[in-house]
Design an enzyme around this catalytic site. Structure first.
Site, short mmCIF file in Angstrom:
data_model
loop_
_atom_site.label_atom_id
_atom_site.label_comp_id
_atom_site.label_asym_id
_atom_site.label_seq_id
_atom_site.Cartn_x
_atom_site.Cartn_y
_atom_site.Cartn_z
N ASP A 26 0.82 -1.20 0.00
CA ASP A 26 0.00 0.00 0.00
C ASP A 26 0.87 1.27 0.00
O ASP A 26 2.07 1.23 0.23
CB ASP A 26 -0.90 -0.04 1.25
CG ASP A 26 -2.20 0.72 1.04
OD1 ASP A 26 -2.34 1.40 0.01
OD2 ASP A 26 -3.07 0.64 1.92
N TRP A 62 0.18 0.19 -5.10
CA TRP A 62 -0.56 1.41 -5.42
C TRP A 62 0.12 2.07 -6.62
O TRP A 62 1.30 2.43 -6.56
CB TRP A 62 -0.56 2.34 -4.21
CG TRP A 62 -1.13 3.70 -4.49
CD1 TRP A 62 -0.43 4.86 -4.62
CD2 TRP A 62 -2.51 4.06 -4.68
NE1 TRP A 62 -1.28 5.91 -4.89
CE2 TRP A 62 -2.57 5.45 -4.93
CE3 TRP A 62 -3.70 3.33 -4.69
CZ2 TRP A 62 -3.76 6.11 -5.17
CZ3 TRP A 62 -4.90 4.01 -4.93
CH2 TRP A 62 -4.91 5.39 -5.16
N ASP A 108 -10.40 3.68 -2.41
CA ASP A 108 -11.13 2.47 -2.01
C ASP A 108 -12.56 2.45 -2.53
O ASP A 108 -13.27 3.45 -2.48
CB ASP A 108 -11.20 2.38 -0.49
CG ASP A 108 -9.83 2.25 0.13
OD1 ASP A 108 -8.84 2.60 -0.54
OD2 ASP A 108 -9.76 1.82 1.28
C1 GAL Z 1 -6.05 1.47 1.97
C2 GAL Z 1 -6.30 0.52 0.83
C3 GAL Z 1 -7.36 -0.47 1.23
C4 GAL Z 1 -6.91 -1.20 2.49
C5 GAL Z 1 -6.55 -0.19 3.57
C6 GAL Z 1 -5.94 -0.87 4.77
O1 GAL Z 1 -5.03 2.36 1.63
O2 GAL Z 1 -6.70 1.24 -0.31
O3 GAL Z 1 -7.62 -1.39 0.19
O4 GAL Z 1 -5.82 -2.01 2.17
O5 GAL Z 1 -5.62 0.75 3.10
O6 GAL Z 1 -5.58 0.04 5.77
#
Ligand code: GAL
Length: 430
Positions: free
Chosen positions: A167, A203, A224
């Protein structure tokens, strides 16, 4: 060399290259440079990855029991057989580092540790994925991998992990594509160094550049997703908005690398902890869930389920297990559908398939039923075709030059167009 050819085919318009020799040379040079890059990443899956991911359902409350139950349910429901073979543990699993700086799993949530869990998942014929972030901390403020890329990749490989979701969260420099590339590349290289065959997902930013293809199997392209048709939260996407972000990036997708508009929300019906956070409405309708499956398959996107597998109703299972939709997603030409027509009311998408067929998507974006009359030659498909309506399981009885029909509000009709047998040849569409 095969990979090089596939990459060339997938990203360039061969017809225009022939007309333009200088363009052809540039294309070959850039593909060769790319080939050089390819050495650093794990190319484990030619077609989009299919599985289940914990975030939408569990948020931080993921644990060993949930993962084992999901593994059992994937087998029991036939979803494993349909192709959903990876279980990816999202944020919330990590318990910090030990005295040697090795990552440890939270012992309360994962009392038997990750290695034992990977063994359990593997014993079911499934794969296990894990989550980390390209920063000191994750979104949940837990330990991330920045500065520890090789040590963490080695740890994951030792545990038998098959997939890393990496991420861009926590303390990361926003709006800095160069730093994004550098940090992702560091983890991609670290994974390659382990020589273990695990896949890398990361990402990619809001308008990913071509370098993403060299680093991993799929890259997120938008915020998301939520279990809604349209989200009113500035940093969240409904099905329609995630599709809109992804459809514009069709040229980036190809064998071994795909745009990821986030998880399937099919079957959540407002029950997810993260996925349904805005879902006081009870989530989406079945037509909207079917549309999400249609669009994600047409866009050759990874298919990550996110609802509680054991609780999926028959309608959701039918949507998720539809063999012909899955074969469109997993088609070995690995093209993302291109948007051929865009109006305020509807979009028309075309995805060329490896056997010379075309998958056609008619997406009704509006809140009303629409009547569509679509001559195939108006979208570059010349000649006549046998037409199969994939969701309604209806075949045309003769060769057709057009399609006429109703498309319900928020519905996507998916047609598979085949040329009469001995005339199968790619026509003019890319
Ligand atoms: C976000 C991501 C989500 C999930 C989340 C966990 O940045 O887009 O899919 O992984 O973090 O904290």
């Amino acid at each position: 060399m095969l990979l090089l050819k596939e990459l060339l085919m997938s990203t360039m318009n061969i017809k225009s290259m022939r007309k333009n020799k200088k363009g052809l040379l540039l294309c070959i040079i850039s593909a060769c440079l790319l080939q050089g890059h390819i050495a650093i990443s794990q190319k484990t899956s030619k077609t989009p990855i299919m599985g289940w991911m914990s975030w939408n359902l569990c948020r931080e409350n993921v644990n060993e029991k949930i993962i084992k139950d999901i593994a059992d349910a994937l087998v029991a429901t036939g979803l494993k057989k349909a192709g959903y073979t990876l279980i990816s543990i999202d944020d919330g699993w990590v318990g910090g580092r030990d005295m040697q700086n090795n990552l440890i799993a939270n012992p309360e949530k994962f009392p038997n540790g990750m290695k034992a869990l990977a063994e359990y998942v593997h014993s079911k014929g499934l794969k296990l994925g894990i989550y980390s972030s390209a920063s000191q901390t994750t979104c949940l403020d837990l330990t991330g991998s920045y500065g520890f890329e090789q040590q963490d990749a080695n740890r994951f490989a030792d545990w038998g992990i098959d997939y890393l979701k990496y991420d861009w969260c926590g303390n990361v420099p926003e709006n800095n594509p160069e730093e994004l590339r550098i940090r992702n590349e560091a983890m991609s290289k670290a994974i390659a160094n382990t020589k273990a065959p695990f896949a890398f997902a990361f990402w990619g930013g809001f308008s990913p550049e071509y370098w993403v293809r060299s680093l991993g199997n799929n890259w997120r392209i938008a915020y998301d997703i939520r279990d809604v048709w349209k989200s009113y939260h500035p940093q969240r996407k409904g099905i329609l908005q995630a599709y809109e972000a992804c459809i514009q990036l069709d040229k980036l997708a190809g064998p071994y690398g795909f745009n990821d508009p986030d998880m399937l929300v099919v079957g959540l019906y407002g029950t997810g902890k993260a996925g349904s956070a805005e879902g006081h409405t009870g989530g989406c309708t079945d037509i909207e869930y079917q549309t999400q499956m249609s669009l994600w398959c047409l866009m050759a996107s990874p298919l990550f389920l996110s609802a509680d597998i054991a609780k999926l109703n028959q309608t959701s299972l039918n949507i998720l297990k539809n063999k012909e939709m899955i074969s469109i997603n997993q088609d070995t030409l690995c093209r993302q559908a291109r948007r051929i027509i865009e109006t305020n009311m509807y979009d028309v998408l075309i995805k060329p398939l490896a056997d010379g067929d075309y998958a056609l998507g008619l997406l009704n974006k509006s809140d009303d039923i629409i009547d569509v009359s679509l001559p195939f030659n108006s979208i570059g498909l010349i000649g006549d075709f046998m037409v199969k309506d994939v969701w309604r399981q209806r075949n045309s009885t003769s060769h057709l030059k057009s399609w006429k029909g109703e498309v319900m509000a928020h519905e996507t009709v998916v047609l598979r167009l085949s040329k009469p047998v001995n005339r199968k040849k790619q026509s003019t569409v890319r």
